[in-house]
Design a protein around this motif. Structure first.
Motif, mmCIF file in Angstrom:
data_model
loop_
_atom_site.group_PDB
_atom_site.id
_atom_site.type_symbol
_atom_site.label_atom_id
_atom_site.label_comp_id
_atom_site.label_asym_id
_atom_site.label_seq_id
_atom_site.Cartn_x
_atom_site.Cartn_y
_atom_site.Cartn_z
ATOM 1 N N LYS A 4 0.817 -1.211 0.000
ATOM 2 C CA LYS A 4 0.000 0.000 0.000
ATOM 3 C C LYS A 4 0.855 1.268 0.000
ATOM 4 O O LYS A 4 0.476 2.279 -0.565
ATOM 5 N N TYR A 5 2.046 1.202 0.590
ATOM 6 C CA TYR A 5 2.953 2.352 0.568
ATOM 7 C C TYR A 5 3.502 2.569 -0.849
ATOM 8 O O TYR A 5 3.629 3.700 -1.311
ATOM 9 N N GLY A 6 3.802 1.484 -1.520
ATOM 10 C CA GLY A 6 4.254 1.571 -2.910
ATOM 11 C C GLY A 6 3.175 2.133 -3.820
ATOM 12 O O GLY A 6 3.448 2.961 -4.697
ATOM 13 N N ILE A 7 1.942 1.689 -3.593
ATOM 14 C CA ILE A 7 0.811 2.200 -4.380
ATOM 15 C C ILE A 7 0.631 3.688 -4.126
ATOM 16 O O ILE A 7 0.436 4.475 -5.062
ATOM 17 N N LEU A 8 0.717 4.111 -2.871
ATOM 18 C CA LEU A 8 0.569 5.524 -2.527
ATOM 19 C C LEU A 8 1.658 6.373 -3.190
ATOM 20 O O LEU A 8 1.355 7.390 -3.824
ATOM 21 N N LEU A 12 1.049 9.198 -6.088
ATOM 22 C CA LEU A 12 1.488 10.580 -5.862
ATOM 23 C C LEU A 12 2.453 11.046 -6.954
ATOM 24 O O LEU A 12 2.325 12.157 -7.474
ATOM 25 N N LEU A 13 3.411 10.198 -7.298
ATOM 26 C CA LEU A 13 4.367 10.558 -8.341
ATOM 27 C C LEU A 13 3.685 10.760 -9.687
ATOM 28 O O LEU A 13 3.984 11.719 -10.404
ATOM 29 N N LEU A 14 2.763 9.868 -10.028
ATOM 30 C CA LEU A 14 2.048 9.999 -11.300
ATOM 31 C C LEU A 14 1.217 11.283 -11.337
ATOM 32 O O LEU A 14 1.175 11.972 -12.359
ATOM 33 N N ALA A 75 -2.320 3.713 3.859
ATOM 34 C CA ALA A 75 -0.897 4.007 4.060
ATOM 35 C C ALA A 75 -0.728 5.362 4.724
ATOM 36 O O ALA A 75 0.087 5.525 5.626
ATOM 37 N N VAL A 76 -1.523 6.344 4.298
ATOM 38 C CA VAL A 76 -1.444 7.679 4.903
ATOM 39 C C VAL A 76 -1.836 7.605 6.373
ATOM 40 O O VAL A 76 -1.138 8.106 7.246
ATOM 41 N N PHE A 77 -2.971 6.966 6.644
ATOM 42 C CA PHE A 77 -3.455 6.897 8.018
ATOM 43 C C PHE A 77 -2.577 6.021 8.908
ATOM 44 O O PHE A 77 -2.534 6.212 10.115
ATOM 45 N N SER A 78 -1.871 5.066 8.318
ATOM 46 C CA SER A 78 -1.030 4.192 9.137
ATOM 47 C C SER A 78 0.249 4.880 9.580
ATOM 48 O O SER A 78 0.955 4.382 10.440
ATOM 49 N N LEU A 79 0.562 6.033 8.993
ATOM 50 C CA LEU A 79 1.757 6.758 9.422
ATOM 51 C C LEU A 79 1.535 7.473 10.757
ATOM 52 O O LEU A 79 2.466 7.669 11.523
#
Length: 170
Positions: A4-8, A12-14, A75-79
């Motif tokens: 999920k971090y890779g997907i995030l 974001l990069l795209l 991924a955002v919320f897990s940070l």
């Protein structure tokens, strides 16, 4: 678990590079909405259909599969639980022998770290079910005024996330 971090990061990069059209047709939610509407013309949505089927199979095999392994906002919320103010800990020495109520109630199937431990579970949703189910009240979250308070913890998490978004210019 790190997918999920890779997907995030990829999304974001795209988006920041302005080439998010590369993933056009990859949305499983687009495929689902077409299915729900009875529209079976999936031209250009084959990757989305494949992802939808994979997510459905994963959800049949694993509780909260999408949220735990694929959801970019997860991924955002897990940070945020990594910040000590939000991490859930327990005082193990006071636990009843053989009690695992906190582990059984956890929707992410996490082991709660001991008080004073540095490790935190990034996949903790801060649902605080573990806090409320503990018969000896050994599980707690936060410090001071926000300790164990789902309302204050949620408000504080939202404020931090909003501040991060403002700082990022979003």
């Amino acid at each position: 678990m790190y997918l999920k971090y890779g997907i995030l990061v990829t999304l974001l990069l795209l988006c920041f590079c302005g080439v998010d059209s590369v993933i056009s047709g990859w949305s499983p939610w687009e495929a689902f909405s077409l299915l729900r509407a009875g529209n079976f013309r999936f031209s250009g949505l084959l990757p989305g259909v494949v992802l939808l089927v994979a997510i459905l199979v994963g959800m049949a095999l694993c509780d909260r599969f999408f949220c735990r392994f694929l959801r970019p906002m997860g991924a955002v919320f897990s940070l945020l639980p990594v910040i000590p103010l939000f991490s859930v800990h327990r005082s193990r020495q006071n636990c009843a022998k053989g009690c695992a109520a906190c582990k059984r109630v956890c929707p992410s199937d996490l082991e709660i770290p001991e008080d004073g431990a540095w490790e935190t579970a990034g996949d903790c949703l801060q649902c605080q079910k573990c806090i409320h189910v503990c018969p000896k009240k050994n599980v707690h979250s936060g410090k001071g005024v926000v300790r164990g308070s789902a309302i204050w913890t949620t408000i504080l998490r939202a404020a931090i996330l909003a501040a991060l978004l403002v700082l990022a210019g979003l």
